[in-house]
Structures are given as structure tokens and as C-alpha cells.
Design an enzyme around this catalytic site. Structure first.
Site, PDB file in Angstrom:
ATOM      1  CG  ASP A   1     -10.196  -0.716   3.900  1.00  0.00           C
ATOM      2  OD1 ASP A   1      -9.781  -0.998   2.759  1.00  0.00           O
ATOM      3  OD2 ASP A   1      -9.558  -0.963   4.940  1.00  0.00           O
TER       4      ASP A   1
ATOM      5  CD  GLN B   1      -3.745  -4.722   6.070  1.00  0.00           C
ATOM      6  OE1 GLN B   1      -3.537  -3.764   5.354  1.00  0.00           O
ATOM      7  NE2 GLN B   1      -4.410  -5.781   5.658  1.00  0.00           N
TER       8      GLN B   1
ATOM      9  CE  LYS C   1      -3.878  -2.510   1.819  1.00  0.00           C
ATOM     10  NZ  LYS C   1      -4.625  -3.061   2.950  1.00  0.00           N
TER      11      LYS C   1
END
Ligand code: NDP
Length: 283
Positions: free
Chosen positions: A120, A97, A53
Site C-alpha cells: 500500500d 484493510q 482484491k
């Protein structure tokens, strides 16, 4: 017949190129998209995802911040950091995460992220907006699958779409995105009866099960489009999908693993971050 391989790596490079171009234009207006990535503990797979990322942020010209917190970080400490990032003008998107260590509630973390920075698209507000079909961000993996379908001229409208897997991050939103594009959607799971029969109805089959080689050629209609979201390890430790590679001989289109749906996921995260930056600056 051998299926056309749907090249997620090539599409990903193309989309990242257009994100970079848009970022350069935004920077001239004084706006730099910024992504904050938080990782708690040292799960090796999560560390690889986070590194990828960061690399993607650099490739897209974004500003990025990484917070690697020790496994014993308390929930309050983590929520405190998220609160600080929610208020940071440099940060357009926040990603924690998952999974987080057991003593931290995953849902509390998801709920703490400002929905406008929830790149997300896991926050209940964004989940609800996906449900009603009025959303700025879609979860990255299903969004990447939709981009792949579009790239290869595959229109779900009126077609039988079968999604195997009903997780909140892949299966359910995947079904909703296909439904919004007028697919006739069936979502399967571990209690589905006659799974092979249901899968054989599919014009478009999306496998998000997490079991190596689970979808076999007998479950596929000739000429189907098969999207393999799975990322597993085979007995030799090699990365493989949920779909038996022999399905290539029956399908018309299929995503390889690696190099199919996987690369698109992080690229969609970049796209969501760019969108968040624009929205937060009224652009
Ligand atoms: P989950 O484990 O959360 O969900 C798996 C789903 O598969 C569940 O809904 C489960 O059903 C269903 N399932 C399990 N066994 C069967 C069975 N025998 N028959 C039918 N359905 C079954 O996984 P995720 O959705 O998070 O991920 C799925 C896969 O995608 C994994 O391999 C993961 O690594 C990969 N992945 C890839 C990403 C990418 O970037 N390409 C991103 C995210 C995930 P039930 O609900 O009944 O338990």
C-alpha cells in the site's frame, strides 16, 4: 465539446494482462507473488474491497491468503499476525484493510508491516521514499492516476496541477507524483480560500474530497483534464464521484465514476505485489 472518457476499466484489464504474463514467467523461475489481505471486523465496504482484491489476485495468477479477524481482535493479536506474515516466504505483500476498529492504532498497524512488503506504500519509510523520489511502490490510487495520464498521453510537465484533498493515502502522494513528473502542483483542502479560482487554474485537476458532485463546471478551465478519485453515494444510493458529471462538457479528458480511477487502484496493488516479489527474490 464533450470530454474523452478515460477508461480505467479497459486500462486495468490491459495492465492485469501484462501482470499475469509476467507472473507466469516468474513462476517458471520458482517465484509466485503472494498477497496477504487482513480484514478486522465486518465493515461492508471493506468486505467488498477485500473480495475484489482476492479476485484480482486470482486474475493475476498470484497466491493469496485472507485473514478475516473478528472486531474484538486485540492490537497485539493483529501485530502478531503481521509479524508472522513479515517472515513468511510465501507472502510478498501484506495489506491490512483500513479502517481498523477504534481500539487498534492504525499507525501501529502501518508501522508493523515490513516496508519491503508494504504494497500500500503507507509505511513511513515508503512515504519518505516517495517524498525524495526514490521508491519501489507508490500508493495505489495516485499510482493508478499516473498510469491513466500516461495511457492518454497527458504529460504533467510544466502544467498547472491542482489536487483537491490532502489525505495521506490520496491527496499528498498524488501531489508528490505529479511534482516528480514536473507538474506545478497546488494541493487544496478544507481551509483553502477561493477554491473555485484555484481550480480554474488547473490544466490537470484531481478531485479527492469525498463529497458527491463537489467539483462543478464553474471550477473548471475549458479543456482541462479532470480526474475524479471520489467514491460516494448519491441521494438514491448510486455510486458517484466528487465531480459533477456536467463537467464532461467543459473538460477535454475526464474519468467516469465508476470505471475511471477506481479499477486502477486494485490493479496498482497487484503491480506493487509483483514488484515486491521480484525485489525479494533479487529479480
Ligand atoms: P479524506 O476524507 O481522508 O480526505 C478528504 C480531503 O478533502 C481532506 O483533505 C479535506 O480537507 C478535503 N476537503 C473536504 N472538504 C473540503 C472542502 N469543502 N473544500 C476543499 N477540500 C475539502 O478522503 P480520502 O482522501 O481518503 O478519499 C477521498 C475520496 O476518494 C473519497 O470519496 C474516497 O471514497 C475516494 N477514494 C477512492 C479510492 C479509489 O480507489 N478510487 C481510494 C481511496 C479513496 P482537510 O484535510 O482540510 O480536512
Amino acid at each position: 465539446m464533450s470530454a474523452v472518457k478515460m477508461d480505467g476499466k479497459a486500462l486495468s484489464d490491459k495492465v492485469r494482462g501484462s501482470i499475469l504474463a509476467e507472473t507466469e514467467a516468474l513462476k517458471k523461475k520458482g517465484v509466485t507473488p503472494g498477497l496477504a489481505v487482513i480484514i478486522v471486523g465486518n465493515d461492508p465496504a471493506s468486505e467488498i474491497y477485500v473480495r475484489n482484491k482476492e479476485k484480482a489476485c486470482a486474475a493475476c495468477g498470484f497466491y493469496s491468503e485472507k485473514y478475516a479477524l473478528p472486531a474484538q481482535t486485540t492490537q497485539d493479536e493483529l501485530l502478531g499476525l503481521i509479524d508472522q506474515l513479515n517472515r513468511s516466504p510465501q507472502i510478498s505483500g501484506i495489506l491490512c484493510q483500513l479502517p481498523v476498529p477504534d481500539h487498534i492504532s492504525e499507525q501501529a498497524v502501518i508501522n508493523a508491516i515490513d516496508p519491503k512488503k508494504d504494497v500500500d506504500a503507507f509505511h513511513p519509510v515508503n512515504v519518505g521514499r516517495i517524498m525524495v523520489g526514490s521508491f519501489d511502490f507508490a500508493p495505489c490510487t495516485p499510482a493508478g492516476v499516473m498510469e491513466l495520464l500516461d495511457e492518454y498521453g497527458i504529460d504533467p510537465k510544466g502544467r498547472e496541477c491542482v489536487v483537491v484533498g490532502r489525505s495521506n493515502i490520496v491527496g499528498k502522494p498524488m501531489g508528490m507524483l505529479l511534482l516528480h513528473r514536473h507538474g506545478t502542483v497546488t494541493i487544496c483542502h478544507s481551509r483553502t480560500q477561493n477554491l473555485a479560482e484555484v481550480c480554474r487554474r488547473a490544466d490537470i485537476l484531481v478531485a479527492a474530497v469525498g463529497k458527491a458532485g463537489f467539483i462543478t463546471p464553474d471550477m473548471i478551465k475549458d479543456g482541462a483534464v479532470v480526474i475524479d478519485v471520489g467514491i460516494n453515494r448519491d441521494a438514491n444510493g448510486k455510486v458517484c464521484g466528487d465531480v459533477d458529471p456536467a463537467v464532461m462538457d467543459k473538460a477535454a479528458f475526464m474519468t467516469p465514476v465508476p470505471g475511471g480511477a477506481g479499477p486502477m487502484t486494485i490493479t496498482m496493488l497487484m503491480k506493487n505485489t509483483l514488484t515486491a516479489a521480484k525485489l525479494q527474490n533479487g529479480l
